[in-house]
Write a protein that holds these residues in place. Structure first.
Motif, PDB file in Angstrom:
ATOM      1  N   PRO A  71       0.821  -1.227   0.000  1.00  0.00           N
ATOM      2  CA  PRO A  71       0.000   0.000   0.000  1.00  0.00           C
ATOM      3  C   PRO A  71       0.851   1.272   0.000  1.00  0.00           C
ATOM      4  N   ILE A  72       1.965   1.255   0.709  1.00  0.00           N
ATOM      5  CA  ILE A  72       2.842   2.424   0.735  1.00  0.00           C
ATOM      6  C   ILE A  72       3.365   2.710  -0.670  1.00  0.00           C
ATOM      7  N   ALA A  73       3.798   1.641  -1.354  1.00  0.00           N
ATOM      8  CA  ALA A  73       4.323   1.792  -2.714  1.00  0.00           C
ATOM      9  C   ALA A  73       3.258   2.349  -3.651  1.00  0.00           C
ATOM     10  N   HIS A  74       2.040   1.864  -3.526  1.00  0.00           N
ATOM     11  CA  HIS A  74       0.940   2.366  -4.357  1.00  0.00           C
ATOM     12  C   HIS A  74       0.687   3.848  -4.092  1.00  0.00           C
ATOM     13  N   GLU A  75       0.720   4.254  -2.828  1.00  0.00           N
ATOM     14  CA  GLU A  75       0.491   5.654  -2.482  1.00  0.00           C
ATOM     15  C   GLU A  75       1.587   6.557  -3.051  1.00  0.00           C
ATOM     16  N   LEU A  76       2.817   6.092  -3.015  1.00  0.00           N
ATOM     17  CA  LEU A  76       3.925   6.875  -3.560  1.00  0.00           C
ATOM     18  C   LEU A  76       3.771   7.077  -5.066  1.00  0.00           C
ATOM     19  N   ILE A  77       3.413   6.001  -5.759  1.00  0.00           N
ATOM     20  CA  ILE A  77       3.239   6.100  -7.214  1.00  0.00           C
ATOM     21  C   ILE A  77       2.019   6.958  -7.541  1.00  0.00           C
ATOM     22  N   LYS A  78       0.986   6.852  -6.732  1.00  0.00           N
ATOM     23  CA  LYS A  78      -0.219   7.668  -6.954  1.00  0.00           C
ATOM     24  C   LYS A  78       0.111   9.155  -6.871  1.00  0.00           C
ATOM     25  N   GLU A 126       9.611  15.359   2.486  1.00  0.00           N
ATOM     26  CA  GLU A 126       8.293  15.059   1.921  1.00  0.00           C
ATOM     27  C   GLU A 126       7.997  13.572   2.002  1.00  0.00           C
ATOM     28  N   LEU A 127       8.995  12.758   1.665  1.00  0.00           N
ATOM     29  CA  LEU A 127       8.800  11.303   1.696  1.00  0.00           C
ATOM     30  C   LEU A 127       8.518  10.818   3.113  1.00  0.00           C
ATOM     31  N   ALA A 128       9.187  11.413   4.079  1.00  0.00           N
ATOM     32  CA  ALA A 128       9.049  10.975   5.471  1.00  0.00           C
ATOM     33  C   ALA A 128       7.661  11.247   6.040  1.00  0.00           C
ATOM     34  N   LEU A 129       6.867  12.078   5.359  1.00  0.00           N
ATOM     35  CA  LEU A 129       5.511  12.386   5.820  1.00  0.00           C
ATOM     36  C   LEU A 129       4.513  11.287   5.470  1.00  0.00           C
ATOM     37  N   GLY A 135       3.611   5.192   7.245  1.00  0.00           N
ATOM     38  CA  GLY A 135       4.358   3.948   7.093  1.00  0.00           C
ATOM     39  C   GLY A 135       5.822   4.166   6.790  1.00  0.00           C
ATOM     40  N   LEU A 136       6.181   5.399   6.412  1.00  0.00           N
ATOM     41  CA  LEU A 136       7.580   5.703   6.136  1.00  0.00           C
ATOM     42  C   LEU A 136       8.165   6.520   7.288  1.00  0.00           C
ATOM     43  N   SER A 137       9.472   6.472   7.396  1.00  0.00           N
ATOM     44  CA  SER A 137      10.194   7.253   8.385  1.00  0.00           C
ATOM     45  C   SER A 137      11.316   7.988   7.671  1.00  0.00           C
ATOM     46  N   GLU A 138      12.042   8.814   8.397  1.00  0.00           N
ATOM     47  CA  GLU A 138      13.189   9.483   7.785  1.00  0.00           C
ATOM     48  C   GLU A 138      14.210   8.448   7.308  1.00  0.00           C
ATOM     49  N   ARG A 139      14.374   7.387   8.076  1.00  0.00           N
ATOM     50  CA  ARG A 139      15.292   6.299   7.701  1.00  0.00           C
ATOM     51  C   ARG A 139      14.888   5.689   6.359  1.00  0.00           C
TER      52      ARG A 139
END
Length: 232
Positions: free
Chosen positions: A46-53, A68-71, A74-78
């Protein structure tokens, strides 16, 4: 307690090991497996789908700012840092593969090489390629970062780099992030200035390559600007 996603991850990993990726691989699938290694106990699909969306492509995701990505949920700064590592590693890979100092037979060959040097760059940079009399690359380095009309290039730095490399010919190159690969008035003025400066130390400017995404323009091959590169 075992991770309920382990079986799915193992299947995806084995599929990659057997078949790899190609141009038909769904973009979310590429991000999904990459995120396995920084998102430990969650479904990364789901995270991957949201990023591509949001971004539309793998390339756009990798170009997005860390903050921006860290927001994303399911994702973190790491996790974001891992994504941002991909392009610098790819650039280093290209550099290491070409460390044998390629010899160029044409300006087109130089332009294609320069494309790889700007892979993933989102800031405007200006570089210099130093060549010997046989067309072998002696050195490649970025000399400035930022818009050329505000940063430009130091004549002193340019001459020092060229003389330190013992070059007989030079190619300038810079990128137009989110633009088109056509020279601006500033690009033309800088090219003329650099050609004159190099001529003064017995070195010929043979081209100025302008890159935009996967396209490049060779000013030396342009009927409009080719005269700048004619030997004195």
């Amino acid at each position: 307690m075992s991770n309920i996603h382990d079986g799915h991850r193992d299947r995806i990993r084995q599929e990659f090991l057997q078949h790899g990726f190609d141009r038909n691989t769904p973009p979310h699938k590429i991000l999904e497996i990459l995120l396995f290694y920084c998102v430990q106990r969650a479904d990364t699909n789901p995270i991957a789908h949201e990023l591509i969306k949001k971004y539309g492509s793998v390339a756009a995701v990798l170009d997005a700012p860390v903050e921006e990505l860290a927001l994303f949920k399911g994702l973190s700064e790491r996790s974001a840092v891992l994504l941002k590592l991909i392009m610098p590693i790819a650039q280093r890979y290209i550099y290491d593969k070409s460390e044998q100092k390629p010899t160029f037979k044409s300006l087109d060959g130089i332009g294609k090489y320069v494309l790889g040097c700007f892979l993933g760059e989102t800031k405007e940079k200006l570089g210099v390629m130093c060549l010997d009399a046989k067309g072998s690359m002696l050195d490649f380095a970025f000399l400035s970062e930022g818009a050329l009309d505000s940063v430009g290039i130091s004549n002193r730095d340019l001459v020092k780099k060229v003389l330190d490399s013992n070059a007989t010919a030079v190619v300038l190159c810079h990128n137009h992030p989110n633009g088109i690969a056509l020279p601006s008035d500033c690009d033309i003025a800088l090219t003329k200035q650099s050609a004159q400066t190099l001529s003064g130390v017995g070195v010929q400017l043979i081209d100025h390559v302008i890159v935009a995404d996967t396209d490049f323009v060779s000013m030396a091959q342009s009927e409009q600007y080719g005269y700048i590169f004619a030997p004195n």
